[in-house]
Design a protein around this motif. Structure first.
Motif, short mmCIF file in Angstrom:
data_model
loop_
_atom_site.label_atom_id
_atom_site.label_comp_id
_atom_site.label_asym_id
_atom_site.label_seq_id
_atom_site.Cartn_x
_atom_site.Cartn_y
_atom_site.Cartn_z
N LEU A 28 5.62 6.23 -6.81
CA LEU A 28 5.02 5.08 -6.31
C LEU A 28 6.39 4.25 -5.92
N ALA A 29 7.29 4.21 -6.82
CA ALA A 29 8.65 3.35 -6.67
C ALA A 29 9.18 4.00 -5.45
N ARG A 30 9.56 5.36 -5.19
CA ARG A 30 10.08 5.75 -4.11
C ARG A 30 9.44 5.40 -2.81
N THR A 31 7.95 5.81 -2.96
CA THR A 31 7.31 5.86 -1.67
C THR A 31 6.95 4.31 -1.03
N ALA A 32 7.37 3.24 -1.90
CA ALA A 32 7.09 1.93 -1.65
C ALA A 32 8.31 1.56 -0.81
N THR A 33 9.57 2.23 -0.88
CA THR A 33 10.79 1.89 -0.18
C THR A 33 10.70 2.60 1.12
N LEU A 34 9.73 3.49 1.27
CA LEU A 34 9.97 4.18 2.90
C LEU A 34 9.31 3.53 3.83
N GLY A 35 8.50 2.51 3.46
CA GLY A 35 7.98 1.52 4.64
C GLY A 35 6.73 2.54 5.45
N LEU A 36 6.12 3.28 4.83
CA LEU A 36 5.09 3.93 5.39
C LEU A 36 3.69 2.88 5.78
N PRO A 37 3.27 3.01 6.83
CA PRO A 37 1.94 2.53 7.11
C PRO A 37 0.75 2.60 6.33
N GLY A 38 0.15 1.96 5.45
CA GLY A 38 -1.23 2.21 4.98
C GLY A 38 -1.30 3.56 4.19
N TRP A 39 -0.13 3.40 3.16
CA TRP A 39 -0.16 4.71 2.30
C TRP A 39 -0.87 4.60 1.08
N TYR A 40 -1.03 5.82 0.38
CA TYR A 40 -1.67 5.71 -0.93
C TYR A 40 -1.48 7.14 -1.69
N VAL A 41 -1.66 7.20 -2.82
CA VAL A 41 -1.27 8.40 -3.61
C VAL A 41 -2.69 9.03 -3.90
N ASP A 65 1.67 18.61 -8.22
CA ASP A 65 2.13 17.98 -6.98
C ASP A 65 1.42 16.59 -7.12
N TYR A 66 2.11 15.67 -6.35
CA TYR A 66 1.85 14.31 -5.90
C TYR A 66 1.62 14.04 -4.54
N ASP A 67 0.53 14.00 -4.17
CA ASP A 67 0.25 13.91 -2.65
C ASP A 67 0.28 12.36 -2.20
N VAL A 68 1.01 12.18 -1.23
CA VAL A 68 1.24 10.85 -0.65
C VAL A 68 0.60 10.66 0.70
N ILE A 69 -0.24 9.99 1.16
CA ILE A 69 -1.12 10.14 2.33
C ILE A 69 -0.98 8.68 3.18
N TYR A 70 -0.71 8.73 4.29
CA TYR A 70 -0.45 7.61 5.02
C TYR A 70 -0.89 7.83 6.53
N PHE A 71 -1.41 6.55 7.08
CA PHE A 71 -1.87 6.80 8.45
C PHE A 71 -0.88 5.91 9.38
N ASP A 72 -0.59 6.58 10.46
CA ASP A 72 0.11 5.89 11.36
C ASP A 72 -0.36 5.67 12.79
#
Length: 72
Positions: A28-41, A65-72
């Motif tokens: 969660l901490a690392r993904t929050a720094t990526l600037g991905l739009p509309g992301w969730y785990v 695994d930990y799946d991070v999903i986002y919509f661009d």
């Protein structure tokens, strides 16, 4: 029983359980720094973390695994 608590207390309980999974917190901490739009785990690692804690197993047990999903 948690399901009978007010929603804010249910969310606090869920947060407390999920916070016990150090890998999830790092994802969660690392993904929050990526600037991905509309992301969730995705729910798999969340469900398994809760199940592990409820059954008194290590929080990360069985999570491959930990799946991070986002919509661009």
């Amino acid at each position: 029983m948690i399901s009978r608590l007010p929603l804010d207390q249910q969310l606090d309980s869920l947060h407390a359980v999920l916070s016990r999974n150090d890998v999830l917190m790092e994802v969660l901490a690392r993904t929050a720094t990526l600037g991905l739009p509309g992301w969730y785990v995705a729910a798999g690692c969340l469900f398994q973390t809760v199940w592990n804690v409820v059954t008194e197993r290590p929080p990360t047990r069985g999570i491959k695994d930990y799946d991070v999903i986002y919509f661009d």
